[in-house]
Design a protein around this motif. Sequence first.
Motif, PDB file in Angstrom:
ATOM      1  N   GLU A  64      63.038 -50.377  -3.139  1.00 23.08           N
ATOM      2  CA  GLU A  64      63.769 -51.224  -4.075  1.00 23.08           C
ATOM      3  C   GLU A  64      62.863 -52.370  -4.516  1.00 23.08           C
ATOM      4  O   GLU A  64      62.198 -53.003  -3.720  1.00 23.08           O
ATOM      5  CB  GLU A  64      65.030 -51.771  -3.401  1.00 23.08           C
ATOM      6  CG  GLU A  64      66.043 -52.297  -4.362  1.00 23.08           C
ATOM      7  CD  GLU A  64      67.393 -52.534  -3.704  1.00 23.08           C
ATOM      8  OE1 GLU A  64      68.364 -52.635  -4.445  1.00 23.08           O
ATOM      9  OE2 GLU A  64      67.458 -52.617  -2.473  1.00 23.08           O
ATOM     10  N   GLY A  65      62.816 -52.617  -5.784  1.00 18.71           N
ATOM     11  CA  GLY A  65      61.937 -53.638  -6.330  1.00 18.71           C
ATOM     12  C   GLY A  65      60.602 -53.073  -6.790  1.00 18.71           C
ATOM     13  O   GLY A  65      59.852 -53.744  -7.489  1.00 18.71           O
ATOM     14  N   HIS A  66      60.291 -51.846  -6.385  1.00 15.66           N
ATOM     15  CA  HIS A  66      59.035 -51.209  -6.766  1.00 15.66           C
ATOM     16  C   HIS A  66      59.261 -49.925  -7.565  1.00 15.66           C
ATOM     17  O   HIS A  66      58.304 -49.260  -7.930  1.00 15.66           O
ATOM     18  CB  HIS A  66      58.207 -50.858  -5.521  1.00 15.66           C
ATOM     19  CG  HIS A  66      57.954 -52.018  -4.618  1.00 15.66           C
ATOM     20  ND1 HIS A  66      57.163 -53.092  -4.972  1.00 15.66           N
ATOM     21  CD2 HIS A  66      58.398 -52.289  -3.374  1.00 15.66           C
ATOM     22  CE1 HIS A  66      57.124 -53.960  -3.983  1.00 15.66           C
ATOM     23  NE2 HIS A  66      57.872 -53.497  -3.003  1.00 15.66           N
ATOM     24  N   LEU A  67      60.505 -49.570  -7.821  1.00 15.01           N
ATOM     25  CA  LEU A  67      60.812 -48.294  -8.470  1.00 15.01           C
ATOM     26  C   LEU A  67      60.217 -48.181  -9.868  1.00 15.01           C
ATOM     27  O   LEU A  67      59.865 -47.091 -10.298  1.00 15.01           O
ATOM     28  CB  LEU A  67      62.321 -48.063  -8.508  1.00 15.01           C
ATOM     29  CG  LEU A  67      62.982 -47.884  -7.143  1.00 15.01           C
ATOM     30  CD1 LEU A  67      64.490 -47.842  -7.286  1.00 15.01           C
ATOM     31  CD2 LEU A  67      62.472 -46.641  -6.464  1.00 15.01           C
ATOM     32  N   GLY A  68      60.077 -49.283 -10.573  1.00 17.56           N
ATOM     33  CA  GLY A  68      59.505 -49.261 -11.902  1.00 17.56           C
ATOM     34  C   GLY A  68      58.022 -48.899 -11.912  1.00 17.56           C
ATOM     35  O   GLY A  68      57.475 -48.543 -12.953  1.00 17.56           O
ATOM     36  N   ARG A  69      57.394 -48.962 -10.758  1.00 16.87           N
ATOM     37  CA  ARG A  69      55.972 -48.639 -10.659  1.00 16.87           C
ATOM     38  C   ARG A  69      55.734 -47.193 -10.241  1.00 16.87           C
ATOM     39  O   ARG A  69      54.598 -46.745 -10.158  1.00 16.87           O
ATOM     40  CB  ARG A  69      55.322 -49.590  -9.661  1.00 16.87           C
ATOM     41  CG  ARG A  69      55.472 -51.042 -10.139  1.00 16.87           C
ATOM     42  CD  ARG A  69      54.962 -52.022  -9.172  1.00 16.87           C
ATOM     43  NE  ARG A  69      53.501 -51.986  -9.175  1.00 16.87           N
ATOM     44  CZ  ARG A  69      52.765 -52.781  -8.431  1.00 16.87           C
ATOM     45  NH1 ARG A  69      53.337 -53.670  -7.648  1.00 16.87           N
ATOM     46  NH2 ARG A  69      51.458 -52.697  -8.459  1.00 16.87           N
ATOM     47  N   LEU A  70      56.811 -46.478  -9.981  1.00 12.96           N
ATOM     48  CA  LEU A  70      56.701 -45.109  -9.487  1.00 12.96           C
ATOM     49  C   LEU A  70      56.918 -44.080 -10.597  1.00 12.96           C
ATOM     50  O   LEU A  70      57.842 -44.208 -11.398  1.00 12.96           O
ATOM     51  CB  LEU A  70      57.735 -44.855  -8.393  1.00 12.96           C
ATOM     52  CG  LEU A  70      57.455 -45.510  -7.058  1.00 12.96           C
ATOM     53  CD1 LEU A  70      58.685 -45.459  -6.166  1.00 12.96           C
ATOM     54  CD2 LEU A  70      56.287 -44.825  -6.384  1.00 12.96           C
ATOM     55  N   ALA A  71      56.094 -43.051 -10.587  1.00 16.05           N
ATOM     56  CA  ALA A  71      56.292 -41.905 -11.475  1.00 16.05           C
ATOM     57  C   ALA A  71      56.926 -40.757 -10.704  1.00 16.05           C
ATOM     58  O   ALA A  71      57.595 -39.912 -11.286  1.00 16.05           O
ATOM     59  CB  ALA A  71      54.966 -41.451 -12.063  1.00 16.05           C
ATOM     60  N   LEU A  72      56.715 -40.726  -9.385  1.00 14.91           N
ATOM     61  CA  LEU A  72      57.209 -39.619  -8.573  1.00 14.91           C
ATOM     62  C   LEU A  72      57.505 -40.095  -7.160  1.00 14.91           C
ATOM     63  O   LEU A  72      56.731 -40.860  -6.580  1.00 14.91           O
ATOM     64  CB  LEU A  72      56.147 -38.510  -8.515  1.00 14.91           C
ATOM     65  CG  LEU A  72      56.486 -37.294  -7.664  1.00 14.91           C
ATOM     66  CD1 LEU A  72      56.136 -36.024  -8.402  1.00 14.91           C
ATOM     67  CD2 LEU A  72      55.747 -37.334  -6.346  1.00 14.91           C
ATOM     68  N   VAL A  73      58.633 -39.645  -6.628  1.00 16.39           N
ATOM     69  CA  VAL A  73      58.948 -39.838  -5.218  1.00 16.39           C
ATOM     70  C   VAL A  73      59.086 -38.454  -4.612  1.00 16.39           C
ATOM     71  O   VAL A  73      59.899 -37.649  -5.053  1.00 16.39           O
ATOM     72  CB  VAL A  73      60.249 -40.637  -5.010  1.00 16.39           C
ATOM     73  CG1 VAL A  73      60.587 -40.732  -3.529  1.00 16.39           C
ATOM     74  CG2 VAL A  73      60.143 -42.029  -5.611  1.00 16.39           C
ATOM     75  N   ALA A  74      58.261 -38.169  -3.609  1.00 12.75           N
ATOM     76  CA  ALA A  74      58.347 -36.899  -2.879  1.00 12.75           C
ATOM     77  C   ALA A  74      59.129 -37.148  -1.606  1.00 12.75           C
ATOM     78  O   ALA A  74      58.837 -38.094  -0.866  1.00 12.75           O
ATOM     79  CB  ALA A  74      56.947 -36.383  -2.556  1.00 12.75           C
ATOM     80  N   VAL A  75      60.139 -36.319  -1.367  1.00 12.69           N
ATOM     81  CA  VAL A  75      60.919 -36.421  -0.136  1.00 12.69           C
ATOM     82  C   VAL A  75      60.561 -35.224   0.746  1.00 12.69           C
ATOM     83  O   VAL A  75      60.528 -34.095   0.278  1.00 12.69           O
ATOM     84  CB  VAL A  75      62.439 -36.502  -0.408  1.00 12.69           C
ATOM     85  CG1 VAL A  75      62.788 -37.836  -1.068  1.00 12.69           C
ATOM     86  CG2 VAL A  75      62.926 -35.365  -1.272  1.00 12.69           C
ATOM     87  N   ALA A  76      60.272 -35.506   2.000  1.00 10.80           N
ATOM     88  CA  ALA A  76      59.743 -34.483   2.902  1.00 10.80           C
ATOM     89  C   ALA A  76      60.842 -33.764   3.664  1.00 10.80           C
ATOM     90  O   ALA A  76      61.727 -34.394   4.247  1.00 10.80           O
ATOM     91  CB  ALA A  76      58.757 -35.109   3.884  1.00 10.80           C
ATOM     92  N   PHE A  77      60.754 -32.439   3.658  1.00 12.24           N
ATOM     93  CA  PHE A  77      61.582 -31.553   4.467  1.00 12.24           C
ATOM     94  C   PHE A  77      60.651 -30.879   5.479  1.00 12.24           C
ATOM     95  O   PHE A  77      60.133 -29.801   5.201  1.00 12.24           O
ATOM     96  CB  PHE A  77      62.266 -30.495   3.596  1.00 12.24           C
ATOM     97  CG  PHE A  77      63.361 -31.021   2.726  1.00 12.24           C
ATOM     98  CD1 PHE A  77      64.680 -30.997   3.155  1.00 12.24           C
ATOM     99  CD2 PHE A  77      63.079 -31.552   1.474  1.00 12.24           C
ATOM    100  CE1 PHE A  77      65.694 -31.478   2.348  1.00 12.24           C
ATOM    101  CE2 PHE A  77      64.083 -32.041   0.661  1.00 12.24           C
ATOM    102  CZ  PHE A  77      65.395 -32.002   1.100  1.00 12.24           C
ATOM    103  N   PRO A  78      60.394 -31.503   6.634  1.00 13.49           N
ATOM    104  CA  PRO A  78      59.433 -30.925   7.571  1.00 13.49           C
ATOM    105  C   PRO A  78      59.912 -29.647   8.246  1.00 13.49           C
ATOM    106  O   PRO A  78      59.101 -28.849   8.694  1.00 13.49           O
ATOM    107  CB  PRO A  78      59.218 -32.032   8.595  1.00 13.49           C
ATOM    108  CG  PRO A  78      60.449 -32.861   8.523  1.00 13.49           C
ATOM    109  CD  PRO A  78      60.944 -32.764   7.109  1.00 13.49           C
ATOM    110  N   ALA A  79      61.223 -29.461   8.309  1.00 13.59           N
ATOM    111  CA  ALA A  79      61.794 -28.267   8.939  1.00 13.59           C
ATOM    112  C   ALA A  79      63.141 -27.971   8.302  1.00 13.59           C
ATOM    113  O   ALA A  79      63.797 -28.856   7.756  1.00 13.59           O
ATOM    114  CB  ALA A  79      61.961 -28.483  10.438  1.00 13.59           C
ATOM    115  N   PHE A  80      63.554 -26.721   8.407  1.00 15.28           N
ATOM    116  CA  PHE A  80      64.826 -26.281   7.832  1.00 15.28           C
ATOM    117  C   PHE A  80      66.002 -27.125   8.326  1.00 15.28           C
ATOM    118  O   PHE A  80      66.907 -27.446   7.578  1.00 15.28           O
ATOM    119  CB  PHE A  80      65.054 -24.807   8.189  1.00 15.28           C
ATOM    120  CG  PHE A  80      66.432 -24.318   7.878  1.00 15.28           C
ATOM    121  CD1 PHE A  80      66.795 -24.044   6.575  1.00 15.28           C
ATOM    122  CD2 PHE A  80      67.375 -24.148   8.879  1.00 15.28           C
ATOM    123  CE1 PHE A  80      68.069 -23.596   6.266  1.00 15.28           C
ATOM    124  CE2 PHE A  80      68.651 -23.705   8.587  1.00 15.28           C
ATOM    125  CZ  PHE A  80      68.996 -23.434   7.280  1.00 15.28           C
TER     126      PHE A  80
END
Length: 166
Positions: A64-80
Motif C-alpha cells: 500500500e502506498g507503492h502500488l502506483g509504481r508496480l506494473a506486475l505483482v506475482a503471487v506465489a503458489f509453492p504447493a497445491f
Amino acid sequence: MTKIWNESGFVTDDPWVVETEETKAGSNEKVILGLDDFLAKVSGTDETDLGVLINPADDVRKLEGHLGRLALVAVAFPAFNDGRAFSHASLLRARLGFSREVRAVGDVLIDQIPLMLRCGIDSFAVTNATALKRLAENRLPGIDNHYQPTARPSEEVGSYSWRRRA
C-alpha cells in the motif's frame, strides 16, 4: 519449461523474470523482486513499472502506498495445498484497488485457474504438463455456480455472486 498464459492465450514475448540465485534477468528482461528487495528499492529510487513477488508468508498490505509504481505483482503458489496467494490476489484487487497485472507463479494447476481468475489473477506462469496441454486446447474447466462474491463478479445474472454484489 514455463509458459505465460492469460485469457487471450499464451504470451510469447513476456519480459518478466523472477530472479533467483540460479536465474538472472538479461538485458531485455524485467526483474520481479522479492517483497523486501522491492521495498528497499522503492525507498531509494523513484523508478516505476516494477515487479514484485509476494510469497505466502508476506504481508501484501506492505505494498500500500507503492502500488502506483508496480506494473506486475506475482503471487506465489509453492504447493497445491497452499492457497494463501488466493487471499493475496483478492486483497490486492478488492481492498487495495490494484488494477494492473497479477500473475500466479509456482504450482499452477489447471483445476485452480478458474478460481484464480475469480480472485483477480489475470496471468499464469504454467509449468505443469497437463495444464499446458489443456490451455493449448482451450479446455479450461468451468464452474457453474458461485456462492460468494469475488474480485471478478460472475457474468451469470442468476448466480449468487451477482445477487450479493452491492
